[in-house]
Write a protein that holds these residues in place. Structure first.
Motif, PDB file in Angstrom:
ATOM      1  N   ARG A 189      40.750  55.680 112.678  1.00  0.00           N
ATOM      2  CA  ARG A 189      41.430  56.767 113.375  1.00  0.00           C
ATOM      3  C   ARG A 189      42.945  56.700 113.185  1.00  0.00           C
ATOM      4  NH1 ARG A 189      37.655  59.153 117.091  1.00  0.00           N
ATOM      5  NH2 ARG A 189      35.785  57.958 116.753  1.00  0.00           N
ATOM      6  N   GLU A 190      43.475  55.493 113.175  1.00  0.00           N
ATOM      7  CA  GLU A 190      44.924  55.335 113.039  1.00  0.00           C
ATOM      8  C   GLU A 190      45.386  55.872 111.683  1.00  0.00           C
ATOM      9  OE1 GLU A 190      42.968  52.637 114.102  1.00  0.00           O
ATOM     10  OE2 GLU A 190      43.408  53.351 116.128  1.00  0.00           O
ATOM     11  N   ASP A 191      44.534  55.662 110.691  1.00  0.00           N
ATOM     12  CA  ASP A 191      44.898  56.163 109.371  1.00  0.00           C
ATOM     13  C   ASP A 191      45.065  57.669 109.405  1.00  0.00           C
ATOM     14  OD1 ASP A 191      44.923  53.733 108.087  1.00  0.00           O
ATOM     15  OD2 ASP A 191      42.756  53.750 107.773  1.00  0.00           O
ATOM     16  N   PHE A 192      44.135  58.331 110.096  1.00  0.00           N
ATOM     17  CA  PHE A 192      44.220  59.786 110.168  1.00  0.00           C
ATOM     18  C   PHE A 192      45.443  60.237 110.948  1.00  0.00           C
ATOM     19  CE2 PHE A 192      39.678  59.761 109.109  1.00  0.00           C
ATOM     20  CZ  PHE A 192      39.691  60.731 108.142  1.00  0.00           C
ATOM     21  N   GLN A 193      45.747  59.475 111.985  1.00  0.00           N
ATOM     22  CA  GLN A 193      46.854  59.918 112.827  1.00  0.00           C
ATOM     23  C   GLN A 193      48.196  59.831 112.121  1.00  0.00           C
ATOM     24  OE1 GLN A 193      45.747  57.650 116.129  1.00  0.00           O
ATOM     25  NE2 GLN A 193      44.628  59.358 117.050  1.00  0.00           N
ATOM     26  N   THR A 219      42.596  56.859  99.195  1.00  0.00           N
ATOM     27  CA  THR A 219      43.080  55.486  99.071  1.00  0.00           C
ATOM     28  C   THR A 219      44.507  55.359  99.577  1.00  0.00           C
ATOM     29  OG1 THR A 219      43.491  56.084  96.784  1.00  0.00           O
ATOM     30  CG2 THR A 219      41.608  54.670  97.211  1.00  0.00           C
ATOM     31  N   SER A 220      45.293  56.426  99.402  1.00  0.00           N
ATOM     32  CA  SER A 220      46.665  56.318  99.901  1.00  0.00           C
ATOM     33  C   SER A 220      46.685  56.336 101.427  1.00  0.00           C
ATOM     34  CB  SER A 220      47.520  57.441  99.337  1.00  0.00           C
ATOM     35  OG  SER A 220      47.143  58.657  99.907  1.00  0.00           O
ATOM     36  N   LEU A 221      45.712  56.987 102.017  1.00  0.00           N
ATOM     37  CA  LEU A 221      45.650  56.992 103.480  1.00  0.00           C
ATOM     38  C   LEU A 221      45.124  55.660 104.007  1.00  0.00           C
ATOM     39  CD1 LEU A 221      44.199  60.480 104.416  1.00  0.00           C
ATOM     40  CD2 LEU A 221      46.443  59.580 104.980  1.00  0.00           C
ATOM     41  N   ASP A 222      44.359  55.008 103.173  1.00  0.00           N
ATOM     42  CA  ASP A 222      43.666  53.808 103.615  1.00  0.00           C
ATOM     43  C   ASP A 222      44.624  52.625 103.598  1.00  0.00           C
ATOM     44  OD1 ASP A 222      41.878  51.905 104.214  1.00  0.00           O
ATOM     45  OD2 ASP A 222      40.928  51.847 102.236  1.00  0.00           O
ATOM     46  N   LYS A 223      45.275  52.414 104.709  1.00  0.00           N
ATOM     47  CA  LYS A 223      46.284  51.351 104.765  1.00  0.00           C
ATOM     48  C   LYS A 223      45.643  49.969 104.776  1.00  0.00           C
ATOM     49  CE  LYS A 223      49.861  54.066 104.984  1.00  0.00           C
ATOM     50  NZ  LYS A 223      50.356  54.497 103.696  1.00  0.00           N
ATOM     51  N   GLY A 224      44.461  49.908 105.368  1.00  0.00           N
ATOM     52  CA  GLY A 224      43.795  48.599 105.425  1.00  0.00           C
ATOM     53  C   GLY A 224      43.211  48.195 104.081  1.00  0.00           C
ATOM     54  N   GLU A 225      43.114  49.148 103.189  1.00  0.00           N
ATOM     55  CA  GLU A 225      42.579  48.925 101.849  1.00  0.00           C
ATOM     56  C   GLU A 225      41.196  48.281 101.879  1.00  0.00           C
ATOM     57  OE1 GLU A 225      45.451  47.025  99.409  1.00  0.00           O
ATOM     58  OE2 GLU A 225      46.623  48.864  99.318  1.00  0.00           O
ATOM     59  N   GLU A 235      30.996  55.547 115.606  1.00  0.00           N
ATOM     60  CA  GLU A 235      31.553  54.678 114.574  1.00  0.00           C
ATOM     61  C   GLU A 235      33.058  54.816 114.520  1.00  0.00           C
ATOM     62  OE1 GLU A 235      29.808  54.797 110.696  1.00  0.00           O
ATOM     63  OE2 GLU A 235      27.821  55.142 111.571  1.00  0.00           O
ATOM     64  N   ASP A 236      33.687  53.781 114.045  1.00  0.00           N
ATOM     65  CA  ASP A 236      35.131  53.785 114.019  1.00  0.00           C
ATOM     66  C   ASP A 236      35.699  53.859 112.615  1.00  0.00           C
ATOM     67  OD1 ASP A 236      35.810  53.968 116.547  1.00  0.00           O
ATOM     68  OD2 ASP A 236      36.111  51.832 116.917  1.00  0.00           O
ATOM     69  N   GLN A 237      34.822  53.814 111.650  1.00  0.00           N
ATOM     70  CA  GLN A 237      35.286  53.825 110.266  1.00  0.00           C
ATOM     71  C   GLN A 237      34.549  54.937 109.532  1.00  0.00           C
ATOM     72  OE1 GLN A 237      37.515  51.444 108.840  1.00  0.00           O
ATOM     73  NE2 GLN A 237      37.891  50.901 110.964  1.00  0.00           N
ATOM     74  N   VAL A 238      35.236  55.472 108.557  1.00  0.00           N
ATOM     75  CA  VAL A 238      34.550  56.452 107.729  1.00  0.00           C
ATOM     76  C   VAL A 238      34.818  56.100 106.266  1.00  0.00           C
ATOM     77  CG1 VAL A 238      36.484  58.057 107.879  1.00  0.00           C
ATOM     78  CG2 VAL A 238      34.241  58.906 107.245  1.00  0.00           C
ATOM     79  N   ASN A 239      33.759  56.098 105.474  1.00  0.00           N
ATOM     80  CA  ASN A 239      33.954  55.787 104.058  1.00  0.00           C
ATOM     81  C   ASN A 239      34.192  57.073 103.281  1.00  0.00           C
ATOM     82  OD1 ASN A 239      31.527  56.974 103.953  1.00  0.00           O
ATOM     83  ND2 ASN A 239      30.369  55.145 103.425  1.00  0.00           N
ATOM     84  N   PHE A 240      34.316  56.901 101.993  1.00  0.00           N
ATOM     85  CA  PHE A 240      34.708  58.070 101.203  1.00  0.00           C
ATOM     86  C   PHE A 240      33.640  59.148 101.226  1.00  0.00           C
ATOM     87  CE2 PHE A 240      35.397  60.162  97.004  1.00  0.00           C
ATOM     88  CZ  PHE A 240      36.553  60.792  97.376  1.00  0.00           C
ATOM     89  N   ARG A 241      32.398  58.755 101.250  1.00  0.00           N
ATOM     90  CA  ARG A 241      31.329  59.746 101.289  1.00  0.00           C
ATOM     91  C   ARG A 241      31.403  60.596 102.548  1.00  0.00           C
ATOM     92  NH1 ARG A 241      26.894  58.789  97.916  1.00  0.00           N
ATOM     93  NH2 ARG A 241      25.902  60.569  98.892  1.00  0.00           N
ATOM     94  N   GLY A 242      31.569  59.915 103.654  1.00  0.00           N
ATOM     95  CA  GLY A 242      31.660  60.646 104.917  1.00  0.00           C
ATOM     96  C   GLY A 242      32.890  61.536 104.948  1.00  0.00           C
ATOM     97  N   PHE A 243      33.954  60.994 104.417  1.00  0.00           N
ATOM     98  CA  PHE A 243      35.207  61.736 104.327  1.00  0.00           C
ATOM     99  C   PHE A 243      34.999  63.034 103.549  1.00  0.00           C
ATOM    100  CE2 PHE A 243      39.273  62.181 101.920  1.00  0.00           C
ATOM    101  CZ  PHE A 243      40.111  62.365 102.994  1.00  0.00           C
ATOM    102  N   MET A 244      34.330  62.900 102.409  1.00  0.00           N
ATOM    103  CA  MET A 244      34.106  64.078 101.580  1.00  0.00           C
ATOM    104  C   MET A 244      33.145  65.044 102.253  1.00  0.00           C
ATOM    105  SD  MET A 244      35.954  63.819  99.005  1.00  0.00           S
ATOM    106  CE  MET A 244      35.339  64.930  97.763  1.00  0.00           C
ATOM    107  N   ARG A 245      32.181  64.497 102.952  1.00  0.00           N
ATOM    108  CA  ARG A 245      31.205  65.363 103.603  1.00  0.00           C
ATOM    109  C   ARG A 245      31.905  66.248 104.633  1.00  0.00           C
ATOM    110  NH1 ARG A 245      27.653  61.544 105.574  1.00  0.00           N
ATOM    111  NH2 ARG A 245      27.222  60.855 103.456  1.00  0.00           N
ATOM    112  N   THR A 246      32.837  65.667 105.344  1.00  0.00           N
ATOM    113  CA  THR A 246      33.558  66.466 106.331  1.00  0.00           C
ATOM    114  C   THR A 246      34.473  67.460 105.646  1.00  0.00           C
ATOM    115  OG1 THR A 246      33.533  64.530 107.711  1.00  0.00           O
ATOM    116  CG2 THR A 246      34.934  66.336 108.409  1.00  0.00           C
TER     117      THR A 246
END
Lengths: 190, 945
Positions: A48-52, A36-42, A75-86
């Motif tokens: 990708r920009e968030d990761f960068q 959530t802290s990385l997620d600037k768009g909330e 895809e250009d967005q990743v949700n928390f599930r995908g994030f955790m999967r990676t």
């Protein structure tokens, strides 16, 4: 675990993630607050920009590749599930976990999945082969303009020559593993 | 959690002779969890429950029957314990290895299990239902057998006993929340059983795979519950232990980090390394090592010689040797005199002459002369020890620097980036170092592929060596000539000589040091060696040059010393004569035999030239001038040059940066040799000037910072960056040689030269080592003296030397044999790898001629020509199926790598020697044509999966 982050995360979701990735409850909540802290768009997803914005990734020559690994094809967005999967790829291997339930699908943090993840970093077009062009691109990322194209080409050739065992001028996943990289990769990347 | 139950089942089934698969325990586990969930809510007891109840579900229906057996079980358990005592040690040893990990896992899993148990409860069916999910064929049978076993368990006493224990524990659990006696007993028993199983697993007639899995589970179990045994206190202790191990790991890691952070200049050196490559960094690492060594030597010298004399000895001005003579007092503090280390410096603690010859000083009765001698010799001993140890340690780091690994580029390519880097500056350095390492590899690679006119090369190398020999001879003669001239000058009146004539020797030597190395380097261009080898040659040559310098310097010094000795003798005679005159006069005049010592100020006493101090002065002067020259060279040669090139480039007619002057490169060979020879000077001079080591420490310290700055600010990386040898044993070898050379003169003076009569700690002795003899005779018990006299007997020394020679010879032979074995093994590994590669490459016929030939073979000729393309794939698939038949893998995961090799083996073709680029065409075609073998390979899969 009554932190703010965990309130946003439903218990069932945590359970599912836990089952899928093997992270513990506290790890998941911690990662969720990080997410959530990385997620600037909330908006519950990362771009990708968030990761960068993560300094470690921004300075990493292969940072783009790593970021790409978080995003499913197209895809250009990743949700928390995908994030955790990676992220589960980076969980350390636990020995007895493997033989606990061999019939179940392989955990994400198994050795071969880790290696596959590393392999994907170099496999830009996702055709399960690292070609000379892909090597060249990665090399270009790593050394910038300090080495001439010609020399980079020969480096790529040499790399393929070393690792290629079936003579198709590409490095397949099997060859990637065989190239004695296993130990080295495991100690540097994971 | 892999339960014990499984093992029993396994055992049972084995008894019936059935094949068991590794995973049928999960059911019982599931059921267990569900059950435990239902019954108990206390999570902290989870671990025990799981272990206990894993077993219960099977026995549930029979439990009433078996309750009666409980007592018997206990006694039985005791017996088992006794039996197991011998085996326990084995088991313990094994389990200890993985205890830490297991402990961690267990915690995690406990919590996991809890959460999962909800889901699992849905599967609350008979075991048979879940069994179906297994893919193995013999599961059904297994189950039947299990049932059978359960029925006729009376036949199997062992099993019955085992089964009884969990039941009893169940009962007790229901009775009370606390860990009851019986439960504990049961747990203990289980642990014992597991241990027993571990110990006897060798004897079980199972397949290896199963044995491994069973063993692992048993070990896990033992690890987990061994600590939990005992009552609440024991458990807490166990938890505490687990926590402590975790803390310890963390602490160790932090401590490692801290240690790394404590390595002085590590960051600086890494920075230099990342920009200039490992070769330049190797110089700085060597410099750092030298600094450490000198610091220790300084500690010895300062602590055992200088400090005692300063603290406990007589103060300055009390005796003649500690006083500046009257004639020099006018200029004693002049800067020019002090810079020459004359005047006050000469009579300070820096030099040999200052030390008093009293046998003991201070209230501690410190034997300073003895300490002086032993410390000086000890410094040599310690240095030898350290250098040799360092060389030995480097030797097993191995490699002459070239990567002997086969996957050099792959490794660099895939693993060079450090993913933990988060600091932009570090990232920059890492970029630079990756680039550099690639460049280094390219140079190595180019060197390997070079093939040119060998005769021309040989001619060039021979002529280069001739040229260098000529210049070495010339410089040697020049030095000889200058030294001779300076001896002539020395006899003349110093005031009539010009400045140049006075400093001719130093001037010529510095000049040679400046001119020759670049000259050698340019001559070495002819040879066209790999830069790493060229560096060694260069080092060797400059070493020879410097050696000449060193020895001419030493001979000049010895001439000077001999002159001083003669002078001293006459002064000694005259002063003795004057003293006796004084006594005679005094007693004659006052008519008394009690003569007070002459009342002369210490500054006025006639004194000898004190040759030791003079030698020490020479060394100190040389060292200091060396420092000056080095720093000036860097300032002018690098800094000013870089400055000019950088800023004059804007207004100059040609491109200064790319063209003529350009920026300087870091001169590795010169700097290394400078360091080595400087150290030689220190070793030699330390005896005559104890303060020299302190000066050297300062010099190394400043030069570390100065050179680091200079190299980063003013130099450019070498045109051909090359990888330094990992072990800088070549530097160490040079250092050892210099050390040995510098020991010689010092030992010579200690053993043969008479010390000055009126200065230094050995004044009044015939020889310096007499101090040792004196100590042995006077201070040690008498038998020690006799022992020493025996030990110094030639009859004892000769055999000892002989023995040592033999030992050296033996060790040398052994090490040669090991090297040989090593090389053989390496070769074997390489050929095995190449073999495999070639086989794989040639699995499909890539060679048209071989293909044609093959068609002529009788069995192949039967096939019609149009199917020629398919023949390899067919044969492959046939073999494939055959192999799966001969060895039906229970896992059914297909052939693994070894089989694949054998699959290719009967079809060996010409080994591939071409580069992959050239090879790229045909294999692609072949691959396209034969999809089958490609897939087969793919299925071969990673061996680890």
């Amino acid at each position: 675990m009554g932190s703010r982050a965990s309130t946003l995360l439903r218990e069932e979701e945590i359970e599912e993630i836990k089952k899928e990735t093997g992270f513990s409850h506290s790890q998941i909540t911690r990662l969720y607050s990080r997410f959530t802290s990385l997620d600037k768009g909330e908006n519950g997803t990362l771009s990708r920009e968030d990761f960068q914005r993560i300094p470690e990734l921004a300075i990493n020559p292969l940072g783009d590749r790593i970021i790409n690994a978080f995003f499913p094809e197209g895809e250009d967005q990743v949700n928390f599930r995908g994030f955790m999967r990676t992220l589960a790829h980076f969980r350390p291997i636990e020995d007895n976990e493997k033989n606990k339930n061999p019939t179940a699908s392989e955990p994400l943090n198994s050795r071969s999945n880790k290696l596959l993840f590393a392999f994907r970093l170099y496999d830009l077009d996702r055709d399960d082969k690292i070609s000379r062009d892909e090597l060249l691109q990665v090399l270009r990322m790593m050394v910038g303009v300090n080495i001439s194209d010609e020399q980079l080409g020969s480096i790529a050739d040499r790399t393929i020559q070393e690792a290629d065992t079936n003579g198709d001028s590409c490095i397949s996943f099997q060859e990637f593993i065989k190239a004695s990289l296993v130990e080295k990769l495991c100690e540097t990347c994971f | 959690m892999p339960p014990k139950r499984k093992n029993h089942l396994v055992i049972d089934i084995e008894n019936v002779g059935m094949d068991v698969d590794a995973d049928f325990d999960s059911e019982s586990e599931d059921a267990t969890r569900r059950r435990s969930r239902n019954r108990k809510a206390k999570p902290q007891r989870k671990a025990r429950q799981v272990s206990d109840e894993e077993e219960e579900d099977e026995d549930e229906d029979k439990s009433p029957k078996r309750r009666g057996q409980r007592r018997r079980t206990k006694s039985r358990g005791d017996e088992d314990e006794d039996e197991d005592n011998g085996q326990q040690s084995v088991a313990n040893k094994r389990s200890k290895a993985s205890r830490r990990r297991g402990a961690k896992n267990s915690r995690k899993e406990q919590s996991d299990e809890e959460d999962e148990s909800d889901k699992e409860s849905k599967q609350k069916r008979g075991r048979a239902v879940s069994k179906k999910s297994k893919e193995e064929q013999n599961n059904e049978k297994k189950e039947k057998d299990k049932g059978k076993n359960g029925d006729n368990k009376n036949n199997k006493k062992k099993k019955a006993e085992k089964n009884s224990s969990p039941v009893s524990s169940d009962d007790s659990d229901e009775e009370s929340e606390e860990m009851s006696e019986g439960e504990l007993e049961a747990l203990k028993e289980q642990v014992e059983e597991k241990k027993k199983l571990i110990a006897t697993i060798r004897n079980k007639p199972w397949r290896m795979q199963k044995r491994l899995s069973v063993l692992k589970e048993a070990q896990d179990f033992v690890e987990r519950f061994e600590g939990a045994l005992g009552k609440g206190k024991g458990r807490r202790l166990y938890a505490f232990k687990v926590m402590m191990t975790k803390k310890l790991i963390k602490f160790n890691r932090d401590f490692e980090n801290f240690k790394t952070a404590c390595i002085p200049w590590e960051m600086k050196i890494k920075e230099v390394e990342s920009h200039f490559g490992s070769s330049v960094a190797s110089y700085f690492i060597f410099l750092r090592w030298m600094y450490g060594l000198n610091l220790i030597l300084f500690g010895f010298m300062f602590g055992l010689v200088v400090m005692p004399e300063v603290l406990m000895g007589l103060p300055y001005g009390s005796i003649p040797r500690k006083t500046v003579p009257r004639s020099d007092q006018a200029t004693e503090m002049d800067l020019s005199v002090l810079l020459d280390f004359g005047g006050y410096c000469q009579y300070s603690v820096l030099f040999y002459g200052y030390y008093n010859s009293d046998r003991t000083i201070g209230v501690l009765k410190f034997r300073l002369p003895l300490s002086y001698l032993l410390t000086s010799v000890g410094i040599f001993g310690y240095s030898l020890l350290v250098v040799i140890r360092m060389m030995a340690r480097n030797a097993d780091v191995g490699g002459d620097g070239g990567d002997d690994a086969d996957f050099t580029f792959s490794w660099k390519m895939f693993t060079s980036w450090d993913y933990l880097i988060g600091n932009p500056e570090t990232a920059d350095n890492k970029y630079a170092s990756i680039t550099t390492s690639f460049k280094e590899s390219i140079v190595d690679e180019q060197e390997n592929q070079k093939d040119e006119n060998i005769h021309l090369r040989r001619f060039c190398r021979v002529s280069a060596n001739v040229l260098i020999l000529c210049s070495l001879g010339g410089s040697g003669y020049l030095i000889y000539y200058v030294v001779k001239r300076s001896q002539d000058f020395a006899k003349m009146d110093p005031s009539s000589l010009s400045w140049f004539e006075k400093n001719e020797v130093e001037f010529v030597m510095s000049l040679l040091g400046l001119v020759c190395p670049p000259l050698f380097e340019s001559i070495a261009e002819l040879e066209d060696y790999h830069p790493r080898i060229a560096l060694k040659w260069q080092l060797g040559r400059i070493f020879a040059l410097f050696l000449g310098n060193l020895y001419t310097f030493l001979f000049a010094l010895f001439d000077e010393v001999n002159g001083k000795l003669e002078e001293e003798l006459s002064i000694k005679n005259s002063s003795e004569w004057a003293l006796s005159q004084y006594y005679a006069n005094y007693s004659a005049f006052y008519n008394t035999t009690v003569v007070p010592p002459p009342n002369v100020s210490p500054a006025d006493v006639i004194r000898g030239p004190c040759w030791e101090t003079a030698v020490g002065q020479e060394f100190v002067k040389l060292t200091v001038s060396d420092v000056e020259v080095t720093f000036l060279t860097i300032l002018i040669g690098d800094f000013v040059r870089a400055f000019i090139v950088r800023f004059l480039n804007y207004c100059w007619c040609w491109d200064l940066e790319a063209g003529f002057p350009s920026y300087g490169e870091f001169d590795i060979s010169g700097n290394v040799l400078g360091l080595v020879f400087n150290q030689g000077m220190i070793w030699m001079g330390a005896f005559y000037a104890p303060g020299l080591i302190g000066i050297n420490v300062l010099r190394l310290l400043t030069s570390m910072y100065f050179q680091c700055w200079a190299v980063m600010a003013c130099n450019v990386p070498h045109e051909r960056v090359f990888k330094a040898s990992k072990s800088n044993n070549f530097y160490m070898g040079l250092l050892l040689l210099v050390l040995f050379l510098s020991i010689l003169p010092v030992i010579y003076t200690i053993m043969t030269m008479p010390p000055s009569f009126d200065c230094g700690p050995f004044s009044g002795q015939q020889k310096m080592y007499d101090v040792v003899m004196e100590t042995i005779n006077q201070d040690l018990p008498a038998f020690m003296g006799t022992i020493f006299s025996y030990a110094s007997n030639p009859g004892l020394i000769m055999p000892a030397v002989l023995l040592m020679v033999l030992a050296i010879y033996y060790l040398n032979t052994v090490s040669k044999a090991y090297q040989q074995a090593n090389a053989d093994l390496k070769k074997k590994m390489k050929t095995a790898r190449d073999d495999e590669k070639n086989r794989r490459n040639n699995k499909d016929s890539t060679n048209q001629m071989m293909k044609d030939l093959e068609e002529l073979l009788p069995n192949k000729s039967l096939l019609p020509p149009p199917f020629e393309e398919d023949t390899p794939s067919e044969t492959v698939s046939v073999k494939n199926s055959k192999q799966t038949k001969t060895k039906p893998g229970p896992t059914g995961k297909g052939v693994n790598v070894e089989k694949e090799v054998s699959l290719a083996a009967p079809n060996p073709r010409r080994p591939v020697t071409q580069a992959p680029v050239q090879r790229a065409g045909p294999p692609m075609n072949a691959r396209g044509a034969h999809a089958e073998p490609g897939r087969g390979r793919g299925r071969g899969g990673p061996p680890r999966r």
